[in-house]
Enzyme design. Structure first.
Site, PDB file in Angstrom:
ATOM      1  N   ASN A   1       0.815  -1.233   0.000  1.00 44.73           N
ATOM      2  CA  ASN A   1       0.000   0.000   0.000  1.00 44.73           C
ATOM      3  C   ASN A   1       0.840   1.271   0.000  1.00 44.73           C
ATOM      4  OD1 ASN A   1      -2.845  -1.071   0.328  1.00 44.73           O
ATOM      5  ND2 ASN A   1      -1.802  -2.081   2.030  1.00 44.73           N
TER       6      ASN A   1
ATOM      7  N   SER B   1       5.313  11.088   7.071  1.00 46.50           N
ATOM      8  CA  SER B   1       4.874  11.014   8.471  1.00 46.50           C
ATOM      9  C   SER B   1       6.002  11.319   9.448  1.00 46.50           C
ATOM     10  CB  SER B   1       4.362   9.598   8.757  1.00 46.50           C
ATOM     11  OG  SER B   1       4.187   9.390  10.145  1.00 46.50           O
TER      12      SER B   1
ATOM     13  N   TYR C   1       6.378   1.068   9.253  1.00 49.68           N
ATOM     14  CA  TYR C   1       5.539   2.110   8.638  1.00 49.68           C
ATOM     15  C   TYR C   1       6.397   3.336   8.318  1.00 49.68           C
ATOM     16  CZ  TYR C   1       2.357   6.138   8.801  1.00 49.68           C
ATOM     17  OH  TYR C   1       1.717   7.319   8.541  1.00 49.68           O
TER      18      TYR C   1
ATOM     19  N   LYS D   1       7.452   5.292   4.734  1.00 56.79           N
ATOM     20  CA  LYS D   1       7.303   6.728   4.448  1.00 56.79           C
ATOM     21  C   LYS D   1       8.637   7.305   3.980  1.00 56.79           C
ATOM     22  CE  LYS D   1       3.002   7.111   5.052  1.00 56.79           C
ATOM     23  NZ  LYS D   1       2.118   7.536   3.948  1.00 56.79           N
TER      24      LYS D   1
END
Ligand SMILES: NC(=O)C1=CN([C@@H]2O[C@H](COP(=O)(O)OP(=O)(O)OC[C@H]3O[C@@H](n4cnc5c(N)ncnc54)[C@H](O)[C@@H]3O)[C@@H](O)[C@H]2O)C=CC1
Ligand SMILES: O=C1O[C@H](COP(=O)(O)O)[C@@H](O)[C@H](O)[C@H]1O
Length: 295
Positions: free
Chosen positions: A90, A115, A152, A156
Site C-alpha cells: 500500500n 509522516s 511504517y 514513508k
C-alpha cells in the site's frame, strides 16, 4: 492550478480535512478504494471524477491521472504497527504506481503524505520526554536523514526517496509533508507527544493548499500547527510554501479544552467527545497502541 487535482485516499481523515477546508477551490478527482458517500464529496464533483480503485492498480490510476495538473497522495496504510506486507503493497508499491503515472501524465506538482514516523528514531530515551516540552529547543527541520522507528516509518522514508528520484530524474515538483498528528477541533488529549505535533484540520487544509499553489523543486517539510511545544521546525514550510498556520496546541489545556472559555464545547458547538476522529473506514485493523484521542 487550473487543471484538476487528484486526491488519493480522499475518504480518509486527512483527505476529509483537506476537502472540508478547500473542497470548493479546485476541480477534484477523488480516488479511494472504498466508495465515498455523498457527504464526503464536495459539491460539483461528478461521478466521472470519482474513482473507486486501489492505488496498486496501474491502469485505474492512469485513468484517474489523465489531464491532472497536481496530485495530493494520501492513500496508504496509516498504522504505525502496519506489517511489512501491507506497507510494501500500500505505501511503497502504491506510491511508486501513483508517482510514475503522475510523471507520465506530465503532472506539475506532487504532494506526498509522509509522516513523523519517518523520523521517530530521533526520539531517543535521553531526549524524551523533555523533547515534547516548550522549554526544549531541539528541532528537526527536514534536512536530517530519515530515522524511522517502525516499518511504517520505513515505508514513508521510501516514499520520500521515490519523490526525490522522480523529481531528479523527471523534473516533477515534489513536496513530502511529514504530517504530525491530525485531530479535529482540539489537540490530542493528555498526550504530550501528540500536542507537540498537532496538526489542526484548518492548518492541514491550508498546508496542502500551499503545496498546490507554491513553486518548489523537491522539499521535505513538517506538517504541524504553530505549537509552542514542538520539536519539528515549520520554517521550511513557511519559506518554501508560504505556510502560515493559525492554530497552536498551547491554546488548549492538557485535557484538550480551549483555554479561557467556559464549558467544554468546541468550535462547532458539539462536545469534544463527539468530535473525536476515528478511522474513516475500517480498512485496516485498529492500531492497538494508538491513544484513543490520537486518531
Ligand atoms: N492522520 C494522521 O495524523 C497522519 C496521517 N499520515 C498519512 O496520511 C495519509 C492519510 O492518513 P489518514 O487519512 O489518517 O488515513 P485513513 O486510513 O483515514 O485514510 C486513508 C484512506 O486511503 C484509502 N486507502 C488505503 N489504502 C489504499 C489503497 N491501497 N488504494 C486506494 N485507497 C487506499 C483508505 O480507504 C482511506 O480512505 C496516510 O498516508 C498516512 O500515512 C501521516 C502522518 C499523520
Ligand atoms: O503517521 C501517523 O502518525 C500519527 C501520530 O502518531 P502517534 O504515534 O502519535 O499516534 C498517527 O495518529 C497516524 O495514525 C499515523 O498515520
Amino acid at each position: 492550478m487550473d487543471e484538476p487535482v487528484l486526491l488519493t485516499g480522499a475518504g480518509g481523515r486527512v483527505g476529509q480535512a483537506i476537502l472540508r477546508g478547500i473542497g470548493d477551490d479546485y476541480e477534484w478527482r477523488l480516488l479511494d478504494r472504498e466508495p465515498l458517500p455523498a457527504a464526503k464529496v464536495p459539491d460539483g464533483v461528478t461521478d466521472a471524477d470519482r474513482f473507486v480503485a486501489d492505488i496498486t492498480d496501474d491502469r485505474a490510476v492512469r485513468e484517474a491521472m489523465d489531464g491532472v495538473g497536481a496530485v495530493i497522495h494520501l492513500a496508504g496504510d496509516p498504522r504505525k504497527t502496519a506489517p511489512w506486507d501491507s506497507v510494501i503493497r500500500n505505501n511503497i508499491d502504491g506510491t511508486q504506481v501513483v508517482m510514475r503515472a503522475a510523471v507520465d501524465a506530465g503532472v506539475e506538482k506532487f504532494a506526498f503524505a509522509s509522516s513523523n514516523h519517518a523520523v521517530g528514531g530521533y526520539e531517543t530515551e535521553d531526549r524524551t520526554p523533555e523533547l515534547y516540552r516548550t522549554d526544549d529547543d531541539y528541532r528537526l527541520d527536514g534536512s536530517e536523514l530519515p530515522r524511522p522507528g517502525n516499518l511504517y516509518g520505513v515505508s514513508k522514508a521510501a516514499g520520500e526517496s521515490l519523490g526525490r528520484f522522480h523529481h531528479d530524474e523527471h523534473g516533477m515538483s515534489v513536496v513530502c509533508v511529514r504530517i504530525g498528528n491530525l485531530t479535529k477541533d482540539h489537540p490530542p488529549r493528555e498526550y504530550e507527544r501528540g500536542q507537540a505535533m498537532w496538526l489542526s484540520h484548518r492548518d492541514c487544509a491550508h498546508l496542502f493548499d500551499r503545496c498546490l499553489q507554491a513553486d518548489y523543486g523537491y522539499e521535505i517539510v513538517y506538517g504541524i500547527s504553530n505549537n509552542d511545544r514542538r520539536y519539528y521546525s515549520i520554517e521550511r514550510a513557511r519559506e518554501a510554501l508560504g505556510y502560515d498556520p493559525a492554530d497552536n496546541s498551547a491554546d488548549y489545556t492538557f485535557e484538550g479544552e480551549p483555554k479561557g472559555e467556559a464549558g467544554g464545547d468546541d468550535e462547532d458547538g458539539e462536545t469534544a467527545e463527539g468530535d473525536r476522529d476515528g478511522p474513516a473506514e475500517p480498512n485496516f485493523p485498529t492500531d492497538p497502541d494508538t491513544p484513543t484521542d490520537g486518531a
